[in-house]
Design an enzyme around this catalytic site. Structure first.
Site, mmCIF file in Angstrom:
data_model
loop_
_atom_site.group_PDB
_atom_site.id
_atom_site.type_symbol
_atom_site.label_atom_id
_atom_site.label_comp_id
_atom_site.label_asym_id
_atom_site.label_seq_id
_atom_site.Cartn_x
_atom_site.Cartn_y
_atom_site.Cartn_z
ATOM 1 N N LYS A 1 34.280 6.383 -3.709
ATOM 2 C CA LYS A 1 34.082 7.359 -2.631
ATOM 3 C C LYS A 1 34.272 8.779 -3.170
ATOM 4 O O LYS A 1 33.480 9.682 -2.874
ATOM 5 C CB LYS A 1 35.052 7.076 -1.473
ATOM 6 C CG LYS A 1 34.644 5.832 -0.670
ATOM 7 C CD LYS A 1 35.721 5.324 0.286
ATOM 8 C CE LYS A 1 35.264 4.010 0.924
ATOM 9 N NZ LYS A 1 36.268 3.360 1.769
ATOM 10 N N GLN B 1 42.226 4.163 3.742
ATOM 11 C CA GLN B 1 41.656 2.898 3.254
ATOM 12 C C GLN B 1 42.456 1.716 3.811
ATOM 13 O O GLN B 1 43.685 1.677 3.734
ATOM 14 C CB GLN B 1 41.684 2.891 1.711
ATOM 15 C CG GLN B 1 40.974 1.723 1.068
ATOM 16 C CD GLN B 1 39.454 1.725 1.277
ATOM 17 O OE1 GLN B 1 38.837 2.774 1.417
ATOM 18 N NE2 GLN B 1 38.864 0.542 1.312
ATOM 19 N N ASP C 1 35.372 7.296 9.715
ATOM 20 C CA ASP C 1 35.172 5.838 9.729
ATOM 21 C C ASP C 1 34.709 5.352 11.110
ATOM 22 O O ASP C 1 34.270 4.225 11.250
ATOM 23 C CB ASP C 1 36.511 5.133 9.429
ATOM 24 C CG ASP C 1 36.673 4.749 7.974
ATOM 25 O OD1 ASP C 1 35.665 4.391 7.346
ATOM 26 O OD2 ASP C 1 37.817 4.797 7.476
HETATM 27 N N1 GUN Z 1 38.364 -1.258 4.004
HETATM 28 C C1 GUN Z 1 37.235 -1.992 3.891
HETATM 29 N N2 GUN Z 1 36.178 -1.304 4.382
HETATM 30 C C2 GUN Z 1 36.655 -0.128 4.819
HETATM 31 C C3 GUN Z 1 36.043 1.013 5.429
HETATM 32 O O1 GUN Z 1 34.828 1.068 5.688
HETATM 33 N N3 GUN Z 1 36.883 2.032 5.719
HETATM 34 C C4 GUN Z 1 38.211 1.987 5.471
HETATM 35 N N4 GUN Z 1 38.940 3.044 5.816
HETATM 36 N N5 GUN Z 1 38.806 0.958 4.914
HETATM 37 C C5 GUN Z 1 38.021 -0.096 4.590
#
Ligand code: GUN
Length: 285
Positions: A53, A97, A120
């Site tokens: 990311k 995350q 998100d």
């Molecule tokens: N863990 C797995 N997929 C995601 C996501 O799309 N966003 C976040 N914040 N954590 C994750």
């Protein structure tokens, strides 16, 4: 018959190019979009996602900062960090995350994220807006899947879309986005009876279960569009999806690859949400 394999790389590259140009326009105005990513603990898969990311942000010119916190970080410490990011003008998007260590209440943390910085789309207010069709930032993985579907130039309205998986991150919002585009949507899950009977009715099949290669040719109607959201390790430790790729490729109409399609597209949607959040922040100054 063999499936058309969806070229995620091309789709991702063309969307990121547009994002890059739009970011540059904001940078020229002195309003560089900024993303804060928070990682608690040392889950190795999460560490890879977070690195990807941050790298993607750099590629399109988005400012990013990664806050890596130890596993024993207290809930109070985490909430206090989110509070300060909420008030930081350089930061337009906040991503915590998941999963978080067991001693931290995930929903309390999500509730703390400013609604306008929730890139998100995990905050209950944003989930509610999504449910009633109010325009807002869209959840990254489902939005990425919709982008992939749009590139196929196949109609979605009136088609039977079957989503396998009912997680808050993918399955449920995925169903809502398909519904918004007038698909007839069925959600299947671990307690669904006669799964194959239902998935075989799908014109569009979305696999989001988190079980390696569980969707086989027997689950798929010949010619169907199959999008694989899974990211698992097979018995040899190799990355694979929820779909048995070699098997399903024999009869599906379209099939996404793992890795290289939904994963990079999810990150691309995160970049777009951060850009959008920065634009909104600019508009509301
Ligand atoms: N863990 C797995 N997929 C995601 C996501 O799309 N966003 C976040 N914040 N954590 C994750």
């Amino acid at each position: 018959m063999s499936a058309h394999i969806i070229n995620g790389k091309e789709i991702v590259a063309s969307i990121r190019e547009v994002i890059k140009q739009e970011v540059q326009e904001l940078v020229i105005q002195g309003k560089q979009p900024g993303l804060a990513v928070v990682l608690v603990g040392d889950d190795s898969a999460s560490a890879v996602y977070v690195r990807n990311k941050a790298k993607a942000c750099e590629e399109v010119g988005i400012y990013s900062e990664v806050h890596r916190l130890p596993t024993d970080t207290s809930e109070t410490e985490l909430l206090s960090l989110i509070g300060s990011l909420n008030n930081d003008d350089r930061i337009h998007g906040i991503l915590v995350q998941l999963p978080l260590p067991a001693h931290i209440n995930e929903s309390m943390v999500i509730d703390m994220i400013s609604i306008s910085k929730d890139v998100d789309c995990f905050h209950p207010i944003n989930v509610g807006n999504l449910l009633i069709g109010k325009p807002a930032l869209l959840p990254c993985t489902p939005a990425g899947v919709m982008e992939i579907l749009h590139t196929l130039n196949e109609p979605i309205a009136g088609k039977h879309a079957v989503v396998v998986g009912r997680s808050n991150i993918v399955g449920k919002p995925m169903a809502l986005l398909l519904l918004r585009e007038d698909a007839t949507v069925t959600i299947c899950h671990s307690k669904t009876k006669n799964l194959q009977e239902i998935t075989r009715q799908a014109d569009i099949l979305i696999a989001a279960v988190g079980r390696a290669k569980m969707i086989t040719k027997d689950h798929v109607k010949p010619g169907a569009i199959v999008i694989d959201v899974g990211m698992n390790r097979d018995e040899h430790g190799k990355l694979c999806g929820d779909v048995d790729f070699a098997d399903v490729a024999q009869s599906a109409g379209y099939l996404s690859s793992v890795p290289g399609c939904v994963g990079p597209m999810t990150i691309t949607m995160l970049l777009r949400n951060t850009l959008e959040a920065a634009r909104h922040a600019q508009a509301s100054v």
